[in-house]
Design a protein around this motif. Structure first.
Motif, PDB file in Angstrom:
ATOM      1  N   ASP A 153      37.243  62.390  48.371  1.00 10.63           N
ATOM      2  CA  ASP A 153      35.884  62.291  48.901  1.00 10.63           C
ATOM      3  C   ASP A 153      35.080  61.176  48.228  1.00 10.63           C
TER       4      ASP A 153
ATOM      5  N   TRP B 123      40.280  51.807  49.292  1.00 11.03           N
ATOM      6  CA  TRP B 123      41.015  52.764  48.476  1.00 11.03           C
ATOM      7  C   TRP B 123      40.120  53.938  48.108  1.00 11.03           C
ATOM      8  N   SER B 124      40.765  55.037  47.710  1.00 13.32           N
ATOM      9  CA  SER B 124      40.032  56.261  47.416  1.00 13.32           C
ATOM     10  C   SER B 124      40.582  56.893  46.135  1.00 13.32           C
TER      11      SER B 124
ATOM     12  N   SER C 194      46.330  51.134  48.285  1.00  9.51           N
ATOM     13  CA  SER C 194      45.207  50.609  49.050  1.00  9.51           C
ATOM     14  C   SER C 194      45.724  49.919  50.298  1.00  9.51           C
TER      15      SER C 194
ATOM     16  N   HIS D  22      35.160  56.945  48.286  1.00  9.85           N
ATOM     17  CA  HIS D  22      35.802  55.842  48.981  1.00  9.85           C
ATOM     18  C   HIS D  22      35.233  54.506  48.503  1.00  9.85           C
TER      19      HIS D  22
END
Length: 680
Positions: free
Chosen positions: A492, A487-488, A468, A494
């Motif tokens: 796709d 962070w993800s 992150s 988030h």
């Protein structure tokens, strides 16, 4: 009854035995010397015939070879022995290590020779305690013949100075290999020693803090303080200060600066906050404080030597209460509060836990030093209850009966088992410890304590925060410190997470808020509280539904792993879920309290339940449950979660009927957060 060990015989712990380590009342230097002897004595039967190797019980493998594992078992206890000898103490087994050094560095000893290290070899790590022992305890070098000294020079100096090392705290180990030879007139490389320290200085980030690696890595755990960097800086300042006064002064200054931050990691009960890797080194987490005294550092106000002594002795006393850390032979096991391979690193051999012997640096401190002559004091009487630490990216709290840190942005730079749990969780507690995944299938195995998990396959596999970008900010009229991270979990999906510390009005609650944008897929979510013991006090069986008269149980009902469809196992997210055993932990969805201020982002409806975590997932308790909120974010949706996490540990002066005393006094969702939710 306490178990005992006689010279030449092994310690055997039976059903009701208590390790001698736990039976020593700690108050002064002599009692800590006895504590070290109780730690070293059980090793005697595991020495090789000529004493060069120690094969601790346990046949587990590590990433390096078996000989290096047994060298580790030999060298790590040297930390304790060398500190004892440096302070004028004595131990009946001192000759074991002198004999072992003689045999282990002798290339003509086909059975016990340690072998020259290769690039990035584990043997380089073990050169550090050996180098310190040679520098601090002259009787070791004096016990060797001229030929044996040349062998030590060849193994300790010539070999390591020619090899590559990881670009981490390891470089300090080569410094001490050279320093140990230098202090005894042996052949060493001053050029290599200077170059290594110069490079290590590039890890320095300011305000006393060093990173465990170069630019681009954000990893500031116990290696930055007690396990390696600060600890070894202080030992260097003591041993080389006359010849290198500028560096010694700089290292002492850094220690003064960071001491007021590091004090926040230790609570009144003596517990440290487990965070990051290698916490299986246990009481090494407190070694920084003894090193302050050893290096004659002038303490920064308002700390006193009585406070430093209190941090060290209370910590050792707490470990005396952890009676499951031993093998049946009396040696330390891999684990934290009990044997546990799930939390171990791939470099933790059966001898690895003896890095804990760093804690005995206090024995090298003269008995006339105020560290020993002062009365124990509580540092929490003078330091703030909430403090933001810029460099590690932590907000520290000592409200509600435990020390806690909120964390964002740190990550290990290489593959590590459970790395998301060791660095990526939102909160770490001195009372509850973190949890690691013993498997990778369903929430029970992922054990998402203090983590937000996402699944796109119906709940079989989960992803959490690991990498992150983060910032430490202040919000609101009272300048509340807040950690914000981006962070993800999927390319796709988030998340923007806000971590908000407890307030004096609601000391048992902290808040985390998540703005989730599921742009490309639908995801299930699971938001976990701390993990807590899931067993009843009288008989150790699973917790029943909460009984106020007994002061323990869960709400809703704790269900096994195979019947989660049971309606009574679920509750509305606003009502939340809690578990009460050794204190209480719980979780509630607060987003509904924000109301219309959320604007265009819908106020998500989540449900509450208890995850029956797989056994041995938590560091401190082997059987745990995790109060959890679950939800669904549809593809294309933007959702706000606002989560209240409740924690009130058991402790001195906390009756069971008070464990849930703050549960109905919900924390206020800050106005600034309401505004941000409305603006998204």
């Amino acid at each position: 009854m306490a178990a005992t060990t006689a010279p030449g015989q092994g310690l055997v712990l039976g059903y009701n035995s208590v390790h001698p380590f736990s039976a020593i009342p700690l108050s002064d230097r002599a009692s800590v010397q006895a504590l070290l002897a109780a730690l070293l004595d059980p090793l005697e039967p595991f020495f090789s015939p000529r004493k060069a190797r120690v094969r601790c019980p346990g046949a587990t493998a590590v990433r390096f070879d078996q000989t290096a594992s047994e060298v580790e078992g030999f060298c790590r206890p040297l930390w304790g022995l060398a500190c004892l000898l440096a302070g004028g103490g004595s131990y009946r087994g001192t000759q074991w290590w002198i004999d072992g050094i003689r045999a282990g560095t002798d290339p003509d000893d086909a059975d016990e020779y340690w072998g020259y290290p290769r690039d990035n070899d584990q043997r380089m790590v073990e050169m550090c305690p050996l180098g310190y022992a040679l520098a601090a305890a002259p009787q070791i070098w004096a016990g060797l013949s001229e030929r044996e000294r040349r062998n030590v020079e060849a193994w300790l100096g010539n070999s390591v100075n020619e090899k590559n090392m990881p670009n981490t705290n390891w470089l300090w180990f080569r410094v001490f290999a050279n320093l140990g030879l230098k202090k005894n007139g042996g052949k060493f490389s001053q050029e290599r020693l200077d170059a290594d320290i110069k490079h290590l200085d590039t890890f320095y980030r300011g305000d006393g803090w060093s990173n465990d690696g170069p630019e681009g890595i954000h990893q500031m755990d116990y290696y930055s303080s007690s396990f390696a960097i600060h600890f070894l800086q202080l030992l260097y300042a003591k041993l080389a200060g006359d010849e290198d006064p500028e560096r010694a002064a700089e290292f002492k200054k850094r220690a003064q600066l960071v001491a007021l931050d590091l004090a926040h990691y230790y609570d009144e009960e003596g517990r440290a906050i487990p965070f990051g890797r290698s916490v299986g080194y246990r009481f090494a987490m407190v070694s920084f404080w003894g090193a302050l005294a050893y290096a004659d550092v002038e303490l920064p106000a308002p700390l006193t030597w009585g406070m430093v002594k209190g941090i060290v002795l209370r910590h050792l006393r707490w470990w005396q209460t952890q009676r499951d850390i031993w093998s049946s032979s009396g040696t330390l096991t891999i684990g934290y509060s009990y044997p546990n391979m799930y939390m171990a690193e791939n470099y933790n051999s059966p001898g690895s836990p003896y890095w804990a012997c760093l804690a005995f640096i206090c024995l090298a401190v003269p008995e006339t030093h105020p560290f020993w002559t002062s009365k124990e004091e509580n540092h929490w009487d003078v330091i703030p209850k909430i403090k933001a630490l810029k460099h590690p990216g932590h907000i520290m709290s000592n409200l509600g009966g435990h020390c806690m840190l909120l964390s964002s942005g740190q990550a290990c730079s290489y593959p590590m088992k459970g790395t998301h749990a060791k660095y990526g969780a939102f909160a770490y507690s001195s009372a509850y410890g973190y949890s690691v995944p013993p498997g990778l299938f369903t929430l029970e195995q992922y054990s998402l304590a203090s983590q937000l998990g996402f699944s796109d396959d119906g709940g079989e596999y989960w992803k959490t925060r690991r990498l992150s970008t983060s910032s430490l900010e202040t919000r609101g009229p009272d300048a509340t410190p807040v950690l914000v991270s981006l962070w993800s979990p999927f390319p796709d999906v988030h998340v923007k997470t806000y971590l908000i510390p407890p307030r004096a009005e609601t000391p048992n609650w902290h808040i985390r808020a998540h703005h989730i944008r599921a742009e490309g897929r639908e995801v299930l979510t699971a938001d976990g509280s701390f993990a807590i013991s899931s067993t009843r006090t009288p008989d150790g069986r699973p917790l029943d539904p909460y009984d106020a008269a007994r002061g323990e149980g869960t709400r809703p009902r704790l269900i096994g792993n195979y019947d989660l469809a049971t309606p009574e196992a679920w509750a509305d997210g606003a009502d939340g879920a809690f578990a009460v055993s050794k204190g209480a932990v719980g979780i509630r969805a607060l987003e509904g309290r924000v109301g219309a201020a959320a604007g265009g982002a819908r106020s998500s409806k989540r449900t509450a339940m208890l995850v029956n975590a797989d056994p041995n997932s938590n560091l401190i308790e082997s059987r745990t449950t995790i109060p959890t909120l679950q939800g669904v974010v549809a593809k294309g949706e933007s959702v706000w979660y606002v989560t209240g996490i409740y924690a009130k540990p058991s402790g001195k002066g906390v009756p069971k009927e008070e464990y849930l005393s703050g549960w109905e006094v919900l924390p206020e969702v800050p106005a600034w957060l309401r505004e941000e939710m409305g603006s998204k």
